[in-house]
Design a protein around this motif. Structure first.
Motif, PDB file in Angstrom:
ATOM      1  N   ARG A  46       0.873  -1.184  -0.338  1.00  0.00           N
ATOM      2  CA  ARG A  46       0.182  -0.214   0.297  1.00  0.00           C
ATOM      3  C   ARG A  46       0.793   1.416  -0.028  1.00  0.00           C
ATOM      4  O   ARG A  46       2.209   1.650   1.009  1.00  0.00           O
ATOM      5  N   SER A  86      -6.436  -1.739  -5.030  1.00  0.00           N
ATOM      6  CA  SER A  86      -6.827  -1.117  -4.998  1.00  0.00           C
ATOM      7  C   SER A  86      -6.508   0.116  -4.130  1.00  0.00           C
ATOM      8  O   SER A  86      -5.370   0.210  -5.444  1.00  0.00           O
ATOM      9  N   SER A  88      -7.869   3.749  -2.180  1.00  0.00           N
ATOM     10  CA  SER A  88      -8.732   4.184  -1.190  1.00  0.00           C
ATOM     11  C   SER A  88      -8.374   5.928  -1.273  1.00  0.00           C
ATOM     12  O   SER A  88      -7.164   6.187  -1.027  1.00  0.00           O
ATOM     13  N   ASN A  91      -7.412  10.172   2.146  1.00  0.00           N
ATOM     14  CA  ASN A  91      -6.844  10.156   3.240  1.00  0.00           C
ATOM     15  C   ASN A  91      -6.002  11.312   4.096  1.00  0.00           C
ATOM     16  O   ASN A  91      -5.720  12.074   3.200  1.00  0.00           O
ATOM     17  N   THR A 222      -4.039   3.100   8.736  1.00  0.00           N
ATOM     18  CA  THR A 222      -5.247   4.247   9.471  1.00  0.00           C
ATOM     19  C   THR A 222      -5.323   4.355  10.505  1.00  0.00           C
ATOM     20  O   THR A 222      -6.193   4.684  11.620  1.00  0.00           O
TER      21      THR A 222
END
Ligand SMILES: Cc1cc2nc3c(=O)[nH]c(=O)nc-3n(C[C@H](O)[C@H](O)[C@H](O)COP(=O)(O)OP(=O)(O)OC[C@H]3O[C@@H](n4cnc5c(N)ncnc54)[C@H](O)[C@@H]3O)c2cc1C
Ligand code: FES
Length: 284
Positions: A46, A86, A88, A91, A222
């Motif tokens: 990631r 992926s 996302s 952030n 996260t």
């Protein structure tokens, strides 16, 4: 536009790629200063990357990626119209933009220019006077020059070898600006950590509020793993959820520089393995 599909990849400078990616939901919600986290392939890592531009009508986001190690190489090597494993975001916290009396000076080093561009643009749209100091090793590595010159009240280019603009470092130019007596309300910096540290040392002497956009190693993104922990004003903060922007005068730069080098050995092995695999498949 289907999420995660790479619509275009353009090499805008040696080893720096502008990539346009389908991401309708992110394009609608992203704010200046925020970033995405993506995995190029199922076996990839990631990685955090700043959204330099977004187009909510087309449902696309634009990122600038510099080949640094295995994951950024893998991303840059992906074919157009292939799909990321992926994606996302948005952030991190958006940049805090306020009306300033004096200029906001942006110090951009290398690919940090892509990190600064949306924040610079947002400050200009807010009515602030913006000055950009863009520093790179040589003129081939300049990115977003036209875009930044178009919106900034003043743009100063500097290169280590003098091939474009002034010969020297961003810190030299910043020092000259400060000494000229120009009213500077804020300095915002993104680029190599050592450059950000030096900028913070200069502005501290003149008590000029300074914000640094930190690029630490991230794992989960996260706030759970601690991979991106930084020491701010003696306490722990996480770049992925408390940042990426912090008061540059409160950052423990020594600790940050040390942590950045923790995985150097593993990163080298990982990149070599990736290159070897590509050679085996005739892609290297
Ligand atoms: C909030 C944020 C925004 C970023 N935006 C951009 C961007 O717009 N464009 C861009 O090209 N890069 C950006 N980066 C840096 C990018 O995430 C790293 O270059 C990438 O994760 C390196 O992965 P790798 O596997 O290719 O390299 P690795 O093999 O993991 O590392 C290669 C080198 O890069 C350094 N590195 C590793 N991870 C990071 C990291 N997260 N940040 C900085 N250096 C790292 C290592 O210390 C090493 O020197 C950003 C980082 C953060 C935290
Ligand atoms: S990346 Fe894990 S806490 Fe920030």
């Amino acid at each position: 536009m289907e999420k995660g599909v790479i619509i275009a990849t353009i090499e805008v400078a040696p080893n720096i790629f502008k990539m346009i990616i389908g991401a309708d939901d992110i394009a609608k919600r992203i704010k200046a200063g925020q970033f995405i986290i993506l995995m190029a392939t199922e076996r990839g890592e990631r990685i955090p990357l700043t959204v330099a531009e977004s187009d909510s009508c087309q449902g696309t986001i634009t990122i600038f990626v510099q080949r640094a190690g295995k994951s950024t190489c893998e991303l840059a090597d992906m074919c157009e119209y292939s799909k990321l494993y992926s994606l996302s975001g948005p952030n991190g916290r958006a940049s805090e933009i306020e009306k300033t009396e004096g200029s906001v000076v942006f110090v951009c080093g290398g690919v940090g220019t892509a990190v600064m561009y949306p924040v610079l643009k947002a400050n200009k749209e807010f009515g602030n006077k913006v000055i950009a100091i863009m520093g790179v090793k040589n003129k081939e590595l300049l990115i977003l020059r036209d875009e930044i010159e178009k919106i900034s009240d003043q743009t100063i280019i500097c290169t280590d070898d003098g091939s474009a603009g002034a010969k020297g470092f961003t810190t030299d130019i910043l020092g000259e600006f400060i000494k000229s007596g120009m009213k500077i309300s804020k300095v915002i910096v993104a680029g190599p950590p050592i450059m950000m540290k030096l900028v913070a040392e200069i502005t501290r002497k003149y008590a000029i509020p300074t914000v640094a956009s930190l690029v630490t190693i991230m794992i989960d993104g996260t706030g759970m793993c601690g991979g991106c922990r930084v020491e701010i004003n003696g306490g722990s903060k996480f770049v992925c959820c408390d940042g990426p922007e912090f008061d540059a005068h409160q950052v423990n730069w020594g600790d940050l520089l040390l942590r950045q080098r923790i995985y150097t050995g593993e990163e080298k092995i990982s990149l070599e393995r990736y290159k070897e695999e590509r050679r085996c498949y005739g892609q290297g």
